[in-house]
Design an enzyme around this catalytic site. Structure first.
Site, PDB file in Angstrom:
ATOM      1  N   ASN A   9       0.859  -1.313   0.033  1.00 33.36           N
ATOM      2  CA  ASN A   9      -0.099  -0.083  -0.084  1.00 33.36           C
ATOM      3  C   ASN A   9       0.913   1.164  -0.150  1.00 33.36           C
ATOM      4  O   ASN A   9       1.564   1.553   0.866  1.00 33.36           O
ATOM      5  CB  ASN A   9      -0.920  -0.152   1.383  1.00 33.36           C
ATOM      6  CG  ASN A   9      -1.737   1.177   1.340  1.00 33.36           C
ATOM      7  OD1 ASN A   9      -2.025   1.968   0.321  1.00 33.36           O
ATOM      8  ND2 ASN A   9      -2.283   1.339   2.546  1.00 33.36           N
ATOM      9  N   TRP A  10       1.044   1.747  -1.211  1.00 39.29           N
ATOM     10  CA  TRP A  10       1.930   2.788  -1.396  1.00 39.29           C
ATOM     11  C   TRP A  10       1.377   4.394  -0.471  1.00 39.29           C
ATOM     12  O   TRP A  10       2.106   5.229  -0.563  1.00 39.29           O
ATOM     13  CB  TRP A  10       2.201   3.251  -2.726  1.00 39.29           C
ATOM     14  CG  TRP A  10       3.125   2.334  -3.653  1.00 39.29           C
ATOM     15  CD1 TRP A  10       3.561   1.169  -3.137  1.00 39.29           C
ATOM     16  CD2 TRP A  10       3.441   2.213  -4.861  1.00 39.29           C
ATOM     17  NE1 TRP A  10       4.223   0.609  -3.931  1.00 39.29           N
ATOM     18  CE2 TRP A  10       4.071   0.900  -4.957  1.00 39.29           C
ATOM     19  CE3 TRP A  10       3.316   3.064  -5.909  1.00 39.29           C
ATOM     20  CZ2 TRP A  10       4.944   0.873  -6.470  1.00 39.29           C
ATOM     21  CZ3 TRP A  10       3.923   2.803  -7.164  1.00 39.29           C
ATOM     22  CH2 TRP A  10       4.773   1.602  -7.255  1.00 39.29           C
ATOM     23  N   LYS A  11       0.084   4.256  -0.359  1.00 38.31           N
ATOM     24  CA  LYS A  11      -0.512   5.527   0.180  1.00 38.31           C
ATOM     25  C   LYS A  11      -0.039   6.690  -0.486  1.00 38.31           C
ATOM     26  O   LYS A  11      -0.027   6.535  -1.873  1.00 38.31           O
ATOM     27  CB  LYS A  11      -0.035   5.648   1.687  1.00 38.31           C
ATOM     28  CG  LYS A  11      -0.037   4.478   2.486  1.00 38.31           C
ATOM     29  CD  LYS A  11      -0.096   4.759   3.973  1.00 38.31           C
ATOM     30  CE  LYS A  11       0.046   3.404   4.731  1.00 38.31           C
ATOM     31  NZ  LYS A  11       0.062   3.636   6.205  1.00 38.31           N
ATOM     32  N   HIS A  94      -9.566   0.971   4.844  1.00 35.30           N
ATOM     33  CA  HIS A  94      -8.216   1.176   5.554  1.00 35.30           C
ATOM     34  C   HIS A  94      -8.342   2.333   6.838  1.00 35.30           C
ATOM     35  O   HIS A  94      -9.268   3.437   6.526  1.00 35.30           O
ATOM     36  CB  HIS A  94      -7.108   1.965   4.583  1.00 35.30           C
ATOM     37  CG  HIS A  94      -5.796   1.969   5.269  1.00 35.30           C
ATOM     38  ND1 HIS A  94      -5.502   2.815   6.125  1.00 35.30           N
ATOM     39  CD2 HIS A  94      -4.704   1.287   5.105  1.00 35.30           C
ATOM     40  CE1 HIS A  94      -4.143   2.769   6.430  1.00 35.30           C
ATOM     41  NE2 HIS A  94      -3.803   1.492   5.826  1.00 35.30           N
ATOM     42  N   GLU A  96      -6.871   4.752   7.674  1.00 34.80           N
ATOM     43  CA  GLU A  96      -6.614   5.887   7.341  1.00 34.80           C
ATOM     44  C   GLU A  96      -7.937   6.758   6.685  1.00 34.80           C
ATOM     45  O   GLU A  96      -8.208   7.799   6.917  1.00 34.80           O
ATOM     46  CB  GLU A  96      -5.293   6.474   6.591  1.00 34.80           C
ATOM     47  CG  GLU A  96      -4.404   6.214   7.492  1.00 34.80           C
ATOM     48  CD  GLU A  96      -2.863   5.488   6.742  1.00 34.80           C
ATOM     49  OE1 GLU A  96      -2.947   5.704   5.307  1.00 34.80           O
ATOM     50  OE2 GLU A  96      -1.960   4.969   7.445  1.00 34.80           O
ATOM     51  N   GLU A 166      -5.708  -5.167  10.476  1.00 32.93           N
ATOM     52  CA  GLU A 166      -4.618  -4.059  10.559  1.00 32.93           C
ATOM     53  C   GLU A 166      -5.048  -3.459  12.017  1.00 32.93           C
ATOM     54  O   GLU A 166      -5.636  -2.583  12.061  1.00 32.93           O
ATOM     55  CB  GLU A 166      -4.729  -3.235   9.552  1.00 32.93           C
ATOM     56  CG  GLU A 166      -4.264  -3.747   8.052  1.00 32.93           C
ATOM     57  CD  GLU A 166      -3.720  -2.582   7.186  1.00 32.93           C
ATOM     58  OE1 GLU A 166      -2.644  -2.926   6.788  1.00 32.93           O
ATOM     59  OE2 GLU A 166      -4.277  -1.496   7.200  1.00 32.93           O
ATOM     60  N   GLY A 172       2.227   2.076  10.893  1.00 36.06           N
ATOM     61  CA  GLY A 172       3.105   3.106  10.655  1.00 36.06           C
ATOM     62  C   GLY A 172       3.694   3.369  11.854  1.00 36.06           C
ATOM     63  O   GLY A 172       4.287   4.693  11.980  1.00 36.06           O
ATOM     64  N   SER A 212       3.331  -2.125  10.520  1.00 33.65           N
ATOM     65  CA  SER A 212       4.645  -2.044  10.802  1.00 33.65           C
ATOM     66  C   SER A 212       5.098  -3.804  10.706  1.00 33.65           C
ATOM     67  O   SER A 212       6.183  -4.141  11.214  1.00 33.65           O
ATOM     68  CB  SER A 212       5.102  -1.804  12.346  1.00 33.65           C
ATOM     69  OG  SER A 212       4.669  -0.571  12.267  1.00 33.65           O
TER      70      SER A 212
END
Ligand code: PEP
Length: 249
Positions: A9-11, A94, A96, A166, A172, A212
């Site tokens: 997941n490059w975000k 996700h 975020e 997650e 992160g 992570s």
């Protein structure tokens, strides 16, 4: 046998040129992976990266799609538009997106519905925040997330769902769930899928761990029976690290 998978997941990282460079590197170096490999890229990369990866085992995912079919929704990208780029997957739910863009159960239910209706395979993320884990509420949280957005699907539709557990406190942050915590939660999630869709469907459901996960801890996490692979953020931005995680699966 369920699919084992490592998904990146490059975000909101990498310009188009940087993304093309990483995808090119991965295409040249990931030729016979022992698991499914997916890279989740920003919308603007999807068409170019999908084209570039033709003939490669690496598949492409969007990181989001709209909760509306089409029309006057300035700035949004529909599931049909994602599909038209050549992407096969879409990451939905996700943390975020839930936290910063207020995507609630109903919005995510719509997104999952539109993704499936347009032939995309959702990688659906669930997980508790730190306070919820500290209060011992992690099971009830993931159960509510599943019931709120994906347990309305038919058994046939369920076959196209990949889950990603997650824990938000691990994303992160450098804090990883212990292999025991991951296994315990994945087994619980699988038991919920079994209750809803039956034992075989649960056995066939791919459940990724994210938070992570890196080249150092991946093997230990993936060694657990119910951990079928990883959804990788930071470590997916560096070819060498992502390759090491794929090799650990
Ligand atoms: C993620 O955002 O899906 C993720 C797992 O990020 P990281 O690996 O950087 O914790």
């Amino acid at each position: 046998m369920r699919t084992k998978m490592v998904a990146g997941n490059w975000k909101m990282n990498k310009t188009l040129q940087e993304g093309v460079a990483l995808a090119t590197e991965l295409k040249e170096t990931v030729k016979n992976p022992s698991c499914a490999v997916v890279i989740g890229t920003p919308f603007i990369h999807l068409a170019t990266v999908s084209e570039l990866l033709k003939g490669s085992p690496i598949k492409v995912a969007a990181e989001n799609c709209a909760d509306k079919d089409k029309g006057a929704f300035t700035g949004e990208v529909s599931a049909a538009m994602v599909k038209s780029t050549g992407a096969e997957y879409v990451i939905l739910g996700h943390s975020e997106r839930r936290a910063y863009y207020h995507e609630d159960y109903a919005i995510l239910r719509e997104k999952v519905r539109l993704a499936l209706d347009n032939g995309l395979k959702p990688i659906f993320c669930i997980g508790e925040v730190k306070e919820e884990r500290e209060a011992g509420k992690q099971n009830e949280i993931v159960k509510a997330q599943l019931e709120g957005s994906v347990f309305n699907l038919t058994a046939e539709e369920w076959n196209n769902i990949t889950l990603a557990y997650e824990p938000v406190w691990a994303i992160g942050t450098g804090l990883t769930a212990t292999p025991e915590q991951a296994q315990e939660m994945h087994a619980y999630i699988r038991s919920l899928v079994a209750e809803k869709y039956g034992k075989q469907a649960a056995e066939d459901t791919t459940i990724l761990y994210g938070g992570s996960c890196n080249e150092k801890n991946a093997a230990e996490l993936f060694a657990n029976e119910d951990v079928d692979g990883g959804l990788i953020g930071g470590a997916a931005l560096i070819g060498e690290k992502f390759r090491a995680i794929i090799a650990a699966r």
